[in-house]
Motif scaffolding. Structure first.
Motif, PDB file in Angstrom:
ATOM      1  N   LYS A 201      26.968  -3.373   6.500  1.00  0.00           N
ATOM      2  CA  LYS A 201      25.617  -3.490   6.529  1.00  0.00           C
ATOM      3  C   LYS A 201      25.054  -3.951   8.122  1.00  0.00           C
ATOM      4  N   HIS A 203      23.323  -5.833  10.916  1.00  0.00           N
ATOM      5  CA  HIS A 203      22.706  -7.313  11.483  1.00  0.00           C
ATOM      6  C   HIS A 203      21.253  -7.219  11.423  1.00  0.00           C
ATOM      7  N   GLU A 204      20.820  -8.349  11.154  1.00  0.00           N
ATOM      8  CA  GLU A 204      19.217  -8.743  10.912  1.00  0.00           C
ATOM      9  C   GLU A 204      18.769  -8.432  12.449  1.00  0.00           C
ATOM     10  N   ARG A 270      25.506  -3.559  16.872  1.00  0.00           N
ATOM     11  CA  ARG A 270      25.715  -4.785  16.997  1.00  0.00           C
ATOM     12  C   ARG A 270      27.208  -5.070  17.701  1.00  0.00           C
ATOM     13  N   PRO A 272      30.375  -6.831  17.706  1.00  0.00           N
ATOM     14  CA  PRO A 272      30.971  -8.123  16.726  1.00  0.00           C
ATOM     15  C   PRO A 272      31.864  -8.735  17.740  1.00  0.00           C
ATOM     16  N   ASP A 275      28.733 -10.668  19.673  1.00  0.00           N
ATOM     17  CA  ASP A 275      27.827 -11.270  18.870  1.00  0.00           C
ATOM     18  C   ASP A 275      26.325 -10.722  19.449  1.00  0.00           C
TER      19      ASP A 275
END
Length: 354
Positions: A201, A203-204, A270, A272, A275
């Motif tokens: 999914k 990330h926002e 994104r 990871p 972050d």
């Protein structure tokens, strides 16, 4: 005088990137930089590929896999783009990876930018052996655990032996994948509408950026030297890929008064490990830039780049503005070149096409 620049697209931080294409054109040349001679060492990797092998998971569970792929030159023949699809036995969704192999003039070595439908993108150093072997070592993170991944491809006649090992925080390294790739098949081209791997999914922060998807006319001004602005016209398009875990952008355009055109691609994901949002830009002049980014309190996207580029040290900040519906509307960049004072190098207006 500040080095010459050319437009780099919004999704690559809307940067005023140092580009040899404009530098040579200003000096009277009529073309963008030619591909470096070192790329000839990658020539035998071009073509269609088929593969098969096994994946060993924790608990010594062995899973079979098959692969198909296509490697072809792109972006002015500066990059060998490798599209690969791996289908694992028992999994409904294939693993997809797009890699760009090329030569980094500033780094003085081969690099790979790899993007996957698991939502990962990384710039990695590549070691090519005299025997044609290829080795990539990269730090990854999954489930909160960081580890090192080593990919080795060695030649066996016309085939490639493909091996992947993992070095976990503790214990010996783990041999996880082994197989063979050989020339053949009908090839494979990535479909950005394909689903994410294992239900990944976005990330926002990436979902928010993905609202800019669409095509744009871009009018920009690049300041190559104080008091010497250059107008640049371009078209940029952005699409959410693999269920939104990747945002892909393409750009093309021309520089007023100079006999060149430019083209490039960018991939936002994104990171990871850090972050944060990260954008990987590749251009038809051999550019390879990585941008870190995040959202400001007033809703702008702030991205930055620091490092050597075209023989100069560059530090750059870009702010991108958006409309209420997420469409890109404007951008401005400021940069420092070596010991020079900060200066505005790029300003653009974006008009989303209907």
């Amino acid at each position: 005088m500040r080095p010459a620049c050319r437009s780099v697209p919004f999704a690559a931080a809307v940067a005023c990137a140092l580009a040899a294409a404009v530098t040579t054109a200003t000096a009277g040349a009529q073309s963008t930089p030619k591909p470096p001679a070192e790329l000839a060492r990658l020539a035998d990797r071009a073509g269609n590929w088929l593969g098969e092998g096994t994946m060993t998971e924790p608990g010594d569970v062995v899973t079979k896999w098959t692969a198909r792929g296509t490697s072809a030159w792109t972006l002015g023949d500066h990059w060998l783009r490798e599209d690969l699809e791996i289908t694992f036995e028992g999994l409904p969704t294939p693993y997809v990876q797009r890699s760009f192999l090329g030569w980094d003039r500033d780094d003085g070595g081969f690099v790979r930018v790899a993007i996957t439908n698991a939502g990962l993108a990384q710039r990695q150093r590549v070691e090519l052996g005299d025997d044609g072997s290829l080795t990539v070592i990269a730090v990854q993170r999954q489930g909160g655990i960081a580890y090192a991944e080593r990919v080795v491809q060695t030649k066996d006649g016309d085939a490639l032996v493909h091996e992947v090992d993992l070095l976990m925080p503790r214990g010996p390294s783990l041999a996880t994948a082994k197989g063979r790739l050989r020339k053949g098949g009908d090839g494979f081209a990535i479909d950005v509408a394909a689903p994410a791997f294992l239900g990944a999914k976005p990330h926002e922060a990436l979902v928010r950026l993905g609202r800019c998807a669409g095509a744009y006319d871009v009018a920009s001004t690049v300041t190559m030297a104080p008091g010497s602005p250059v107008k640049v016209q371009g078209v940029e398009a952005f699409a959410n890929a693999f269920g939104g875990v990747v945002l892909r952008g393409t750009t093309s355009g021309s520089v007023e008064g100079l006999p060149i055109r430019y083209a490039g691609e960018v991939y936002w994901t994104r990171d990871p490990l850090a972050d944060r949002l990260v954008g990987h830009y590749l251009g038809d002049g051999g550019e390879c830039m990585v941008f870190a980014a995040g959202w400001t309190q007033d809703g702008q996207l702030l991205s930055s780049f620091a490092g050597p580029f075209q023989g100069k040290w560059m530090l750059q900040r870009t702010l991108m503005q958006f409309a209420g519906d997420g469409a890109a509307v404007g951008a401005v960049s400021h940069a420092l070149f070596d010991v020079e004072a900060p200066a505005e190098t790029f300003r653009a207006v974006y008009s989303r096409r209907k």
